[in-house]
Design a protein around this motif. Structure first.
Motif, PDB file in Angstrom:
ATOM      1  N   LEU A  89       0.830  -1.195   0.000  1.00 43.71           N
ATOM      2  CA  LEU A  89       0.000   0.000   0.000  1.00 43.71           C
ATOM      3  C   LEU A  89       0.870   1.254   0.000  1.00 43.71           C
ATOM      4  O   LEU A  89       1.867   1.329   0.702  1.00 43.71           O
ATOM      5  CB  LEU A  89      -0.916  -0.010   1.224  1.00 43.71           C
TER       6      LEU A  89
ATOM      7  N   LEU B 283      -5.426  11.895  -4.015  1.00 39.78           N
ATOM      8  CA  LEU B 283      -6.577  11.873  -4.913  1.00 39.78           C
ATOM      9  C   LEU B 283      -6.893  13.320  -5.276  1.00 39.78           C
ATOM     10  O   LEU B 283      -7.031  14.164  -4.388  1.00 39.78           O
ATOM     11  CB  LEU B 283      -7.783  11.245  -4.215  1.00 39.78           C
TER      12      LEU B 283
ATOM     13  N   MET C 299      -3.431  14.500 -17.769  1.00 39.32           N
ATOM     14  CA  MET C 299      -2.566  13.422 -18.242  1.00 39.32           C
ATOM     15  C   MET C 299      -1.176  13.965 -18.628  1.00 39.32           C
ATOM     16  O   MET C 299      -0.154  13.358 -18.308  1.00 39.32           O
ATOM     17  CB  MET C 299      -3.214  12.713 -19.435  1.00 39.32           C
TER      18      MET C 299
ATOM     19  N   SER D 283      -1.378   9.013 -14.574  1.00 36.08           N
ATOM     20  CA  SER D 283      -1.326   7.814 -15.402  1.00 36.08           C
ATOM     21  C   SER D 283      -2.724   7.303 -15.736  1.00 36.08           C
ATOM     22  O   SER D 283      -2.860   6.301 -16.432  1.00 36.08           O
ATOM     23  CB  SER D 283      -0.531   6.730 -14.684  1.00 36.08           C
ATOM     24  N   GLY D 284      -3.732   7.988 -15.264  1.00 37.44           N
ATOM     25  CA  GLY D 284      -5.103   7.598 -15.561  1.00 37.44           C
ATOM     26  C   GLY D 284      -6.072   8.521 -14.869  1.00 37.44           C
ATOM     27  O   GLY D 284      -5.662   9.426 -14.140  1.00 37.44           O
ATOM     28  N   TYR D 285      -7.340   8.315 -15.143  1.00 37.73           N
ATOM     29  CA  TYR D 285      -8.373   9.106 -14.482  1.00 37.73           C
ATOM     30  C   TYR D 285      -9.686   8.342 -14.567  1.00 37.73           C
ATOM     31  O   TYR D 285      -9.815   7.396 -15.360  1.00 37.73           O
ATOM     32  CB  TYR D 285      -8.531  10.484 -15.164  1.00 37.73           C
TER      33      TYR D 285
ATOM     34  N   VAL E  78      -5.633   9.548  -9.211  1.00 36.37           N
ATOM     35  CA  VAL E  78      -4.731   9.267  -8.097  1.00 36.37           C
ATOM     36  C   VAL E  78      -3.303   9.470  -8.590  1.00 36.37           C
ATOM     37  O   VAL E  78      -2.887   8.858  -9.571  1.00 36.37           O
ATOM     38  CB  VAL E  78      -4.922   7.820  -7.583  1.00 36.37           C
TER      39      VAL E  78
ATOM     40  N   VAL F  79      -4.714   5.868   0.185  1.00 39.31           N
ATOM     41  CA  VAL F  79      -3.740   4.783   0.178  1.00 39.31           C
ATOM     42  C   VAL F  79      -4.171   3.817  -0.919  1.00 39.31           C
ATOM     43  O   VAL F  79      -5.329   3.387  -0.939  1.00 39.31           O
ATOM     44  CB  VAL F  79      -3.709   4.066   1.545  1.00 39.31           C
ATOM     45  N   VAL F  80      -3.280   3.546  -1.832  1.00 38.11           N
ATOM     46  CA  VAL F  80      -3.648   2.674  -2.943  1.00 38.11           C
ATOM     47  C   VAL F  80      -2.878   1.362  -2.897  1.00 38.11           C
ATOM     48  O   VAL F  80      -1.774   1.279  -2.343  1.00 38.11           O
ATOM     49  CB  VAL F  80      -3.405   3.334  -4.320  1.00 38.11           C
ATOM     50  N   ALA F  81      -3.498   0.351  -3.455  1.00 30.34           N
ATOM     51  CA  ALA F  81      -2.768  -0.884  -3.746  1.00 30.34           C
ATOM     52  C   ALA F  81      -2.128  -0.694  -5.115  1.00 30.34           C
ATOM     53  O   ALA F  81      -2.640   0.037  -5.948  1.00 30.34           O
ATOM     54  CB  ALA F  81      -3.734  -2.051  -3.747  1.00 30.34           C
ATOM     55  N   ARG F  82      -1.045  -1.334  -5.363  1.00 30.51           N
ATOM     56  CA  ARG F  82      -0.295  -1.169  -6.616  1.00 30.51           C
ATOM     57  C   ARG F  82       0.115   0.279  -6.845  1.00 30.51           C
ATOM     58  O   ARG F  82       0.005   0.799  -7.960  1.00 30.51           O
ATOM     59  CB  ARG F  82      -1.128  -1.647  -7.813  1.00 30.51           C
TER      60      ARG F  82
ATOM     61  N   LYS G  51       2.243   1.979  -9.755  1.00 26.49           N
ATOM     62  CA  LYS G  51       1.682   2.288 -11.082  1.00 26.49           C
ATOM     63  C   LYS G  51       1.283   3.748 -11.215  1.00 26.49           C
ATOM     64  O   LYS G  51       0.953   4.202 -12.309  1.00 26.49           O
ATOM     65  CB  LYS G  51       0.435   1.432 -11.336  1.00 26.49           C
ATOM     66  N   TYR G  52       1.274   4.471 -10.108  1.00 23.23           N
ATOM     67  CA  TYR G  52       0.716   5.822 -10.140  1.00 23.23           C
ATOM     68  C   TYR G  52       1.765   6.907 -10.068  1.00 23.23           C
ATOM     69  O   TYR G  52       1.418   8.076 -10.134  1.00 23.23           O
ATOM     70  CB  TYR G  52      -0.275   6.006  -8.975  1.00 23.23           C
TER      71      TYR G  52
END
Lengths: 99, 99, 99
Positions: free
Chosen positions: A2, A7, A25, A30-32, A60, A91-94, A97-98
């Motif tokens: 984590l 955000l 972007m 890396s995304g939305y 994120v 708190v993110v998993a993975r 990637k962000y």
């Protein structure tokens, strides 16, 4: 694993949302995720046009990208558009990637 | 009375969202809210299919349930699906209904 | 300039949402954003009517207004409606517009 990140949530008129997403972007997201939304704002603009659709955009990102996005919105959109934006801690998993 | 709890937000392709919701409830959530969403992710999958709909799922749970949901998503969904998930701290009214 | 404020999120049946929004504005919010949502709650009500739509309402306010909104919801809606609500800490740009 984590990872603590930011955000960023942006609510904007549908007509300018694609440009804001492109900016988000370009500034390092890396995304939305986006949802259709409606609402009313303190400047009256968002309420002024009946039936107008807003887009609620969230992404994120790392803290530096979050700061860049907020600074860019304040400069390029806030003076002219009824855009609102806030950040919060998540708190993110993975998380790798962000950032 | 206000109770500190965890908000878990999950964004997933619409096709797998019902299974994720069932898992979330089985892991201890007492409810959830979902919205239709669109978006684009770092793995490109979420952007790859034009017009594809995602579901933005959120649930307020205790910290243990939040950990279980995040661990389950990481194991069962993240390797194969463009699912994203994050948690944040929230304060709810009627917190006893959520734990 | 960034200002720490409170995000209040309320999920309510569509039929009572307009009244809740009116209350939120009367209690001091300067705006709100709403999205169509679906879901299921611990009291079973939100799940009971198939196809029923909820509204997810969010507003960024100062801590005093947040407390007033939460207290009002607890008194006027929670006993009779399957409404849920939570608050979290956010940082907004143009914070002076929200307080």
């Amino acid at each position: 694993m984590l990872t603590p990140l930011k955000l960023v949530v942006i609510v904007a008129e549908e007509t300018i949302a694609p440009k804001i997403i492109a900016d988000v972007m370009r500034l390092g997201a890396s995304g939305y995720t986006s949802c259709e939304a409606h609402g009313e704002g303190s400047r009256g603009k968002r309420a002024g046009r009946v039936g107008e659709t807003n887009l609620r955009i969230e992404t994120v990102v790392g803290p530096d990208v979050a700061s860049r996005i907020m600074a860019h919105l304040a400069e390029a959109y806030f003076p002219r558009f009824a855009t609102i934006a806030w950040t919060s801690d998540v708190v993110v998993a993975r998380g790798e990637k962000y950032v």
